[in-house]
Design an enzyme around this catalytic site. Structure first.
Site, PDB file in Angstrom:
ATOM      1  N   SER A 166     -56.151  -2.312  42.568  1.00  0.00           N
ATOM      2  CA  SER A 166     -56.689  -0.968  42.418  1.00  0.00           C
ATOM      3  C   SER A 166     -56.555  -0.478  40.984  1.00  0.00           C
ATOM      4  O   SER A 166     -55.468  -0.528  40.399  1.00  0.00           O
ATOM      5  CB  SER A 166     -55.943  -0.010  43.365  1.00  0.00           C
ATOM      6  OG  SER A 166     -56.367   1.321  43.197  1.00  0.00           O
ATOM      7  N   LYS A 185     -50.456  -4.205  47.579  1.00  0.00           N
ATOM      8  CA  LYS A 185     -51.182  -3.394  46.595  1.00  0.00           C
ATOM      9  C   LYS A 185     -50.743  -3.778  45.192  1.00  0.00           C
ATOM     10  O   LYS A 185     -49.546  -3.895  44.914  1.00  0.00           O
ATOM     11  CB  LYS A 185     -50.892  -1.921  46.838  1.00  0.00           C
ATOM     12  CG  LYS A 185     -51.455  -0.977  45.788  1.00  0.00           C
ATOM     13  CD  LYS A 185     -50.980   0.453  46.026  1.00  0.00           C
ATOM     14  CE  LYS A 185     -49.476   0.574  45.833  1.00  0.00           C
ATOM     15  NZ  LYS A 185     -48.989   1.960  46.013  1.00  0.00           N
ATOM     16  N   SER A 218     -64.552  10.388  37.520  1.00  0.00           N
ATOM     17  CA  SER A 218     -65.055  11.753  37.473  1.00  0.00           C
ATOM     18  C   SER A 218     -64.303  12.694  36.553  1.00  0.00           C
ATOM     19  O   SER A 218     -64.858  13.686  36.089  1.00  0.00           O
ATOM     20  CB  SER A 218     -65.062  12.352  38.884  1.00  0.00           C
ATOM     21  OG  SER A 218     -63.740  12.412  39.407  1.00  0.00           O
ATOM     22  N   HIS A 246     -69.868   9.302  41.796  1.00  0.00           N
ATOM     23  CA  HIS A 246     -70.339  10.180  40.729  1.00  0.00           C
ATOM     24  C   HIS A 246     -71.497   9.576  39.938  1.00  0.00           C
ATOM     25  O   HIS A 246     -71.883  10.114  38.896  1.00  0.00           O
ATOM     26  CB  HIS A 246     -69.183  10.529  39.799  1.00  0.00           C
ATOM     27  CG  HIS A 246     -68.188  11.452  40.437  1.00  0.00           C
ATOM     28  ND1 HIS A 246     -68.301  12.816  40.388  1.00  0.00           N
ATOM     29  CD2 HIS A 246     -67.081  11.191  41.172  1.00  0.00           C
ATOM     30  CE1 HIS A 246     -67.297  13.367  41.044  1.00  0.00           C
ATOM     31  NE2 HIS A 246     -66.549  12.400  41.530  1.00  0.00           N
ATOM     32  N   THR A 274     -71.846   9.035  47.845  1.00  0.00           N
ATOM     33  CA  THR A 274     -71.819  10.337  48.510  1.00  0.00           C
ATOM     34  C   THR A 274     -73.202  10.956  48.517  1.00  0.00           C
ATOM     35  O   THR A 274     -74.033  10.670  47.658  1.00  0.00           O
ATOM     36  CB  THR A 274     -70.837  11.294  47.801  1.00  0.00           C
ATOM     37  OG1 THR A 274     -70.773  12.519  48.533  1.00  0.00           O
ATOM     38  CG2 THR A 274     -71.290  11.597  46.380  1.00  0.00           C
ATOM     39  N   LYS A 277     -73.058  15.085  46.040  1.00  0.00           N
ATOM     40  CA  LYS A 277     -73.021  15.381  44.600  1.00  0.00           C
ATOM     41  C   LYS A 277     -74.451  15.363  44.055  1.00  0.00           C
ATOM     42  O   LYS A 277     -75.175  16.328  44.244  1.00  0.00           O
ATOM     43  CB  LYS A 277     -72.060  14.414  43.903  1.00  0.00           C
ATOM     44  CG  LYS A 277     -70.608  14.675  44.344  1.00  0.00           C
ATOM     45  CD  LYS A 277     -69.601  13.824  43.644  1.00  0.00           C
ATOM     46  CE  LYS A 277     -68.182  14.273  43.963  1.00  0.00           C
ATOM     47  NZ  LYS A 277     -67.827  14.266  45.385  1.00  0.00           N
ATOM     48  N   THR A 306     -65.253  10.793  64.862  1.00  0.00           N
ATOM     49  CA  THR A 306     -65.671  11.974  64.106  1.00  0.00           C
ATOM     50  C   THR A 306     -67.073  12.393  64.510  1.00  0.00           C
ATOM     51  O   THR A 306     -67.969  11.552  64.619  1.00  0.00           O
ATOM     52  CB  THR A 306     -65.645  11.685  62.591  1.00  0.00           C
ATOM     53  OG1 THR A 306     -64.332  11.308  62.209  1.00  0.00           O
ATOM     54  CG2 THR A 306     -66.049  12.908  61.802  1.00  0.00           C
TER      55      THR A 306
END
Length: 462
Positions: A166, A185, A218, A246, A274, A277, A306
């Site tokens: 990451s 990780k 971002s 973004h 997304t 945005k 959901t």
């Protein structure tokens, strides 16, 4: 007594012995008071260090964005920090599509996709998104936070012995997904290919690996080295997980993002994006191989349990994506306005953190000062820019994050530059030269010149 009567009597007796909320509260009164004091102390700590978040009542006006009004409908201001980068959220075609869909299909989806929320709007939008990113399939989520969290959680938990690499500047949604996956990780330095390769080489070649990173970061506007990371992924047998949140709508011939801009989107394994945005609506998604998408669909609680996005939102988002696929004028104008704002601020000696993207971060360096600057801009000039503080950015790197749109005219740009210059003078904030004299590479906060090199011959010149 009939069975029905016995059942009713039993139910009544059972209910009579259940403590009321009032009784429950008093039964643990001491603990409740202790917890309340603890909560207050935690809040006070954030107020003392300047990181307590205060939300301004900002109401965007569809007919005149980037204008908005505050809690007072007669107080009009200019928004300079919206993530609706292209103002597409108020586009007449998007609004008309949403109105038609709302009138015909109602306000809500009616349930989860599994129960009653699966409809033609979801099917059509996922098809559009898969095509946008040149992928076999796509899957919608209520937000890209959920998409990143859910996808990394399932991937990390389903791949035996998986290690997730990451970038240190990754968004909280990816951090949460990695944590929830319980996979190994490894964090590599931001955009540092040497550090990433050293860490990849320390894991057996046959072991499953995921490299999680972003295209546009971002808060700094820096750009991820997509091609180079994909090369390392092939060399060390890793999957690439690219967050284009973004960047979608903003870059590439059809607005698919930085990967498309670099003609490299087909070589990325998983792309997340997304709709909230540059596409101006709401929701998030993943795109990739059909089998991978189907596995996430089948296992991710964040998707399964959901309620689906409302039909009008999905229909509006589908319209927005298609509009930006065929029309690059808004992107071009946004980039032009971004460059003009950067040039104006730099001319005044303000500490603009250099990057080649559409983000304009101006370094303040202190949370309290950032809040003061934001307050003065709003009260004195009717300019809204929310301060960005820890933990969104590191301590000492607090900033104002400016995002020009096609609607920010030359007049508005000049007003912004004047206002920021005034605020810096009034508060005695450090300008670019002062940061440099202190030895801080304020302009980039990372290796000088790396972003420009990443764009190669396809530079956007912003």
């Amino acid at each position: 007594m009939t069975m029905a009567h016995r059942s009713a009597a039993t139910f009544t007796r059972t209910r009579s012995i259940v403590p009321t909320p009032h009784r429950v509260f008093h039964s643990v009164g001491g603990q409740a008071e202790h917890l309340s004091a603890l909560f207050e102390s935690q809040i006070e700590q954030k107020k003392r260090d300047g990181s307590y978040r205060i939300f301004n009542n900002i109401n965007r006006l569809a007919s005149s964005f980037p204008q908005a009004h505050t809690g007072d409908v007669n107080e009009t201001i200019t928004v300079w920090c919206s993530n609706d980068y292209l103002g597409i959220g108020s586009h007449p075609q998007v609004l008309a599509t949403m109105h038609r869909t709302l009138d015909r299909y109602g306000a809500g989806a009616g349930g989860t996709r599994n129960i009653s929320g699966h409809n033609k709007h979801a099917v059509e939008l996922e098809k559009t998104l898969a095509h946008l990113h040149s992928k076999e399939a796509a899957l919608l989520f209520t937000s890209c936070f959920v998409a990143n969290d859910a996808t990394l959680t399932i991937l990390g938990s389903k791949l035996p012995g998986c290690t997730i690499f990451s970038d240190s500047a990754n968004h909280a949604s990816m951090i949460e997904g990695i944590r929830h996956s319980r996979a190994s990780k490894v964090i590599f330095k931001h955009n540092d290919l040497v550090d990433l390769e050293a860490k990849l080489s320390s894991v057996p070649i046959e072991a499953p690996k995921i490299i999680a990173f972003e295209s546009v970061y971002s808060m700094s506007g820096s750009i991820g080295p997509i091609r180079e990371i994909r090369d390392l992924a092939r060399k060390y047998n890793a999957i690439t997980f690219l967050d284009e949140v973004h960047a979608v709508g903003m870059y590439g011939p059809t607005g698919a993002g930085v990967a498309e801009h670099l003609d490299w989107d087909a070589h990325v394994d998983i792309i997340t994006g997304t709709l909230g945005k540059a596409f101006g609506c709401s929701g998030g998604y993943i795109a990739g191989r059909a089998t991978l998408v189907d596995m996430i669909r089948s296992y991710a609680p964040g998707f399964i349990f959901t309620t689906s996005l409302p039909p009008a939102v999905m229909a509006g988002a589908n319209e927005a994506v298609k509009l930006l696929q065929s029309d690059s004028q808004r992107r071009d104008l946004q980039h032009k306005h971004t460059q003009a704002v950067k040039d104006g601020l730099i001319e005044k000696g303000l500490p603009v953190m250099a990057n080649p993207s559409h983000i304009v971060p101006v370094l303040v360096g202190d949370a309290r000062d950032a809040k003061k600057a934001s307050d003065i801009l709003l009260s004195n000039f009717g300019i809204y820019i929310q301060p960005i503080n820890y933990p969104t950015v590191p301590l000492g790197q607090e900033r104002l994050r400016i995002t020009p749109t096609p609607g920010h005219t030359k007049e508005l740009q000049e007003e912004l530059v004047f206002a920021l210059d005034y605020v810096w003078e009034q508060l005695g904030l450090k300008r670019a030269q002062e940061w440099e004299l202190e030895g801080l590479d304020w302009a980039t906060m990372h290796k000088p010149g790396e972003d420009a090199a990443l764009w190669g011959t396809r530079s956007l010149e912003i």
